[in-house]
Write a protein that holds these residues in place. Structure first.
Motif, mmCIF file in Angstrom:
data_model
loop_
_atom_site.group_PDB
_atom_site.id
_atom_site.type_symbol
_atom_site.label_atom_id
_atom_site.label_comp_id
_atom_site.label_asym_id
_atom_site.label_seq_id
_atom_site.Cartn_x
_atom_site.Cartn_y
_atom_site.Cartn_z
ATOM 1 N N VAL A 1 0.918 -1.159 0.091
ATOM 2 C CA VAL A 1 0.019 0.006 -0.025
ATOM 3 C C VAL A 1 0.823 1.241 -0.130
ATOM 4 O O VAL A 1 0.750 2.453 -0.766
ATOM 5 C CB VAL A 1 -0.988 -0.097 1.141
ATOM 6 C CG1 VAL A 1 -1.771 1.415 1.179
ATOM 7 C CG2 VAL A 1 -1.922 -1.110 1.099
ATOM 8 N N VAL A 2 1.858 1.319 0.853
ATOM 9 C CA VAL A 2 2.876 2.350 0.751
ATOM 10 C C VAL A 2 3.548 2.580 -0.440
ATOM 11 O O VAL A 2 3.872 3.556 -0.940
ATOM 12 C CB VAL A 2 3.962 2.203 1.877
ATOM 13 C CG1 VAL A 2 5.050 3.197 2.198
ATOM 14 C CG2 VAL A 2 3.095 2.371 3.265
ATOM 15 N N ALA A 3 3.690 1.542 -1.297
ATOM 16 C CA ALA A 3 4.377 1.671 -2.234
ATOM 17 C C ALA A 3 3.615 2.204 -3.561
ATOM 18 O O ALA A 3 3.888 2.981 -4.387
ATOM 19 C CB ALA A 3 4.956 0.320 -2.994
ATOM 20 N N ALA A 4 2.135 1.858 -3.406
ATOM 21 C CA ALA A 4 1.532 2.541 -4.331
ATOM 22 C C ALA A 4 1.027 3.899 -4.005
ATOM 23 O O ALA A 4 1.195 4.806 -4.822
ATOM 24 C CB ALA A 4 -0.108 1.763 -4.201
ATOM 25 N N LEU A 5 1.239 4.351 -2.620
ATOM 26 C CA LEU A 5 1.056 5.663 -2.262
ATOM 27 C C LEU A 5 2.178 6.542 -2.823
ATOM 28 O O LEU A 5 2.002 7.428 -3.404
ATOM 29 C CB LEU A 5 0.830 5.765 -0.737
ATOM 30 C CG LEU A 5 -0.573 5.353 -0.298
ATOM 31 C CD1 LEU A 5 -0.331 5.213 1.059
ATOM 32 C CD2 LEU A 5 -1.426 6.492 -0.477
ATOM 33 N N ALA B 1 4.694 2.549 6.644
ATOM 34 C CA ALA B 1 4.105 1.131 7.068
ATOM 35 C C ALA B 1 5.060 0.569 8.196
ATOM 36 O O ALA B 1 6.442 0.621 8.123
ATOM 37 C CB ALA B 1 4.008 0.204 5.970
ATOM 38 N N GLY B 2 4.613 -0.148 8.891
ATOM 39 C CA GLY B 2 5.271 -0.870 10.018
ATOM 40 C C GLY B 2 4.809 -0.394 11.505
ATOM 41 O O GLY B 2 3.446 -0.365 11.584
ATOM 42 N N HIS B 3 5.476 -0.832 12.459
ATOM 43 C CA HIS B 3 5.033 -0.805 13.956
ATOM 44 C C HIS B 3 5.166 0.775 14.443
ATOM 45 O O HIS B 3 4.669 0.835 15.625
ATOM 46 C CB HIS B 3 5.552 -1.962 14.669
ATOM 47 C CG HIS B 3 7.095 -1.885 14.628
ATOM 48 N ND1 HIS B 3 8.068 -0.970 15.190
ATOM 49 C CD2 HIS B 3 8.079 -2.691 14.052
ATOM 50 C CE1 HIS B 3 9.280 -1.244 14.818
ATOM 51 N NE2 HIS B 3 9.155 -2.150 14.276
ATOM 52 N N ALA B 4 5.880 1.435 13.864
ATOM 53 C CA ALA B 4 6.140 2.950 14.270
ATOM 54 C C ALA B 4 6.750 2.913 15.677
ATOM 55 O O ALA B 4 6.737 3.809 16.600
ATOM 56 C CB ALA B 4 5.049 3.834 14.195
ATOM 57 N N LEU C 1 1.191 -1.813 10.255
ATOM 58 C CA LEU C 1 -0.042 -0.712 9.780
ATOM 59 C C LEU C 1 0.454 0.326 8.770
ATOM 60 O O LEU C 1 1.665 0.527 8.581
ATOM 61 C CB LEU C 1 -0.965 -0.326 10.781
ATOM 62 C CG LEU C 1 -1.606 -1.153 11.996
ATOM 63 C CD1 LEU C 1 -1.968 -0.124 13.034
ATOM 64 C CD2 LEU C 1 -2.444 -2.087 11.314
ATOM 65 N N VAL C 2 -0.428 0.676 7.824
ATOM 66 C CA VAL C 2 -0.214 1.822 6.961
ATOM 67 C C VAL C 2 -0.710 2.948 7.944
ATOM 68 O O VAL C 2 -1.592 2.930 8.521
ATOM 69 C CB VAL C 2 -1.066 1.844 5.890
ATOM 70 C CG1 VAL C 2 -0.715 3.122 5.108
ATOM 71 C CG2 VAL C 2 -0.616 0.649 4.945
ATOM 72 N N ARG C 3 0.201 4.126 7.879
ATOM 73 C CA ARG C 3 0.102 5.284 8.825
ATOM 74 C C ARG C 3 0.126 6.450 7.922
ATOM 75 O O ARG C 3 1.097 6.689 7.294
ATOM 76 C CB ARG C 3 0.982 5.276 9.983
ATOM 77 C CG ARG C 3 0.592 6.539 10.799
ATOM 78 C CD ARG C 3 1.687 6.419 11.937
ATOM 79 N NE ARG C 3 2.994 6.888 11.571
ATOM 80 C CZ ARG C 3 4.034 7.162 12.479
ATOM 81 N NH1 ARG C 3 3.931 6.962 13.695
ATOM 82 N NH2 ARG C 3 5.187 7.516 12.125
ATOM 83 N N ALA D 1 -4.477 10.780 -1.315
ATOM 84 C CA ALA D 1 -4.017 9.607 -0.255
ATOM 85 C C ALA D 1 -5.635 8.545 -0.425
ATOM 86 O O ALA D 1 -5.425 7.215 -0.886
ATOM 87 C CB ALA D 1 -3.778 9.624 1.019
ATOM 88 N N LEU D 2 -6.536 9.221 -0.431
ATOM 89 C CA LEU D 2 -7.891 8.394 -0.158
ATOM 90 C C LEU D 2 -8.272 7.700 -1.528
ATOM 91 O O LEU D 2 -8.628 6.652 -1.683
ATOM 92 C CB LEU D 2 -8.943 9.149 0.144
ATOM 93 C CG LEU D 2 -9.177 9.740 1.626
ATOM 94 C CD1 LEU D 2 -10.229 10.520 1.739
ATOM 95 C CD2 LEU D 2 -9.306 8.429 2.489
ATOM 96 N N GLU D 3 -7.917 8.437 -2.695
ATOM 97 C CA GLU D 3 -8.081 7.981 -3.855
ATOM 98 C C GLU D 3 -7.019 6.781 -4.223
ATOM 99 O O GLU D 3 -7.627 5.782 -4.789
ATOM 100 C CB GLU D 3 -7.677 9.026 -5.270
ATOM 101 C CG GLU D 3 -8.596 9.980 -5.113
ATOM 102 C CD GLU D 3 -8.195 11.200 -6.143
ATOM 103 O OE1 GLU D 3 -7.282 10.980 -6.778
ATOM 104 O OE2 GLU D 3 -9.065 12.122 -6.263
ATOM 105 N N VAL D 4 -5.911 6.678 -3.578
ATOM 106 C CA VAL D 4 -4.927 5.607 -4.039
ATOM 107 C C VAL D 4 -5.396 4.357 -3.437
ATOM 108 O O VAL D 4 -5.569 3.167 -3.650
ATOM 109 C CB VAL D 4 -3.523 6.031 -3.298
ATOM 110 C CG1 VAL D 4 -2.587 4.769 -3.613
ATOM 111 C CG2 VAL D 4 -3.014 7.161 -4.277
#
Length: 401
Positions: free
Chosen positions: A343-347, A356-359, A376-378, A393-396
């Motif tokens: 997901v992060v790569a698409a963004l 993305a990750g545990h932060a 998670l994606v953040r 971001a919402l569109e992606v």
């Protein structure tokens, strides 16, 4: 009050690249006044503190002004309660190093699953060395929030420290710090509140919070990489005896500050606080202006955060993690059938900065069941974010299947 986010954003050179910068929970960009202040110190010359010549006197003035600026930012009553350091993590270990040796077997330390690990692991490690007992306050796994009673129910007359976040950097949940701090005080425990994710989004009054020690990091609110511990009462610091070189000051906040201070960065902190005080039209001294502009900026971020949260909530293939209320404007989520890294790569391909990750919310990610398979994606908005960034971001995410 009208908040002119375009005017604010124009002061940030990094934001001119056309990307959607929704990564502020990991660190913000810096405006021109901060860049200029830091460069100005280096151009003008500065020496170590304590000398009689101009460059040394400039160093003294920079440090003093940094303490005053940070006290103004969080409405602390006394700049002598401000300890400066390289990061929240480093400062936590510094205070742990002073407090841990005073504990005895049978003493107790309370930490929480909601916290960034730098407000968990140092206390756990020190407790193990002292033979003290660690009590872990559990999240509500269904909402990602930290119920007050999950913390206060662990307290006893043997509790020495309660380490708790003012806002989760993973779920955005904001615990009831005044209630927790008051309960800690009733049993004679020290409350250590991680405000790193809290301070950029919520107008802070450390006295109203009730926290004995409140930690913040300037790089989360448009400043350089530098941390601070702010005591609502300098007497709290006076009761803590850190290790230090023999010639170091025996009293005051400077005795916690090991080595030469980073003077350009401290000048940048002052400029960042001034920047916050000028985010909207307000009168009076810096503290009075901050009382207005902090609320205005928080309202802006809250509105964008609600748009982001609601937009994700309307997608059947998205699961959000975090409460619907009492939260900061971040959104952590997963997309069904698509890993967080994908997901992060698409963004990224669409020009959206995200993580993305545990932060480093190590215990929270475990409690939510996401630590071992991508986290998670953040996405996070802040005072310079604009609506088009959220919508992109919402569109992606809507297209991720």
């Amino acid at each position: 009050m009208l908040y002119d986010v375009a005017r604010v954003r124009a002061q940030y050179p990094a934001l001119a690249d056309g990307r959607a910068w929704l990564d502020g929970a990991a660190g913000t960009q810096v405006p021109e006044p901060v860049i200029a202040a830091m460069a100005g110190v280096m151009r003008g010359g500065v020496a170590n503190q304590g000398g009689v010549f101009p460059a040394a006197r400039r160093a003294d003035a920079i440090v003093d002004e940094a303490r005053r600026a940070l006290a103004d930012l969080v409405n602390a009553p006394d700049p002598d309660g401000v300890v400066l350091g390289p990061s929240m993590s480093a400062l936590t270990y510094r205070f742990v190093g002073a407090l841990g040796p005073t504990w005895r077997p049978g003493d107790e330390v309370v930490v929480t699953e909601a916290d960034h690990d730098s407000n968990v692991r140092p206390w756990v490690q020190a407790a193990a060395r002292a033979g003290a007992t660690v009590r872990m306050a559990r999240l509500d796994a269904a909402t990602g929030s930290l119920p007050t009673e999950h913390v206060t129910g662990l307290l006893s007359d043997r509790t020495r420290v309660v380490a708790v976040t003012a806002a989760s950097n993973l779920t955005g949940a904001c615990p009831d710090i005044p209630a927790i701090a008051a309960a800690a005080r009733r049993v004679g425990a020290l409350s250590v509140v991680d405000g790193v994710h809290h301070c950029p989004h919520v107008p802070v009054d450390v006295t109203a919070l009730g926290a004995d020690l409140y930690l913040t990091s300037a790089h989360k609110w448009a400043g350089p990489h530098l941390g601070a511990v702010v005591a609502a009462d300098p007497a709290v610091l006076a009761g803590i005896d850190p290790q230090r070189p023999a010639p170091a000051p025996p009293t005051g906040p400077a005795r916690f500050e090991q080595g030469t201070n980073p003077f350009p960065a401290l000048a940048g902190v002052v400029a960042a606080v001034e920047h916050w005080a000028d985010l909207a039209e307000a009168g009076g001294d810096r503290r009075a202006r901050l009382a207005v502009t902090r609320v205005t900026a928080a309202d802006h971020g809250r509105a964008l955060g609600e748009r982001l949260w609601a937009g994700l909530g309307g997608m059947a293939h998205v699961r959000r993690y975090g409460p619907d209320a009492d939260r900061t404007p971040i959104a952590s989520f997963r997309v069904a059938g698509v890993g967080p890294a994908e997901v992060v790569a698409a963004l990224d391909r669409a020009g959206v900065n995200a993580w993305a990750g545990h932060a480093y919310a190590w215990e929270a990610a475990r409690a939510l069941g996401v630590r071992d398979d991508g986290g998670l994606v953040r996405l996070s908005v802040n005072h310079y974010s604009q609506r088009w960034e959220v919508d992109r971001a919402l569109e992606v995410v809507a297209a991720c299947r």
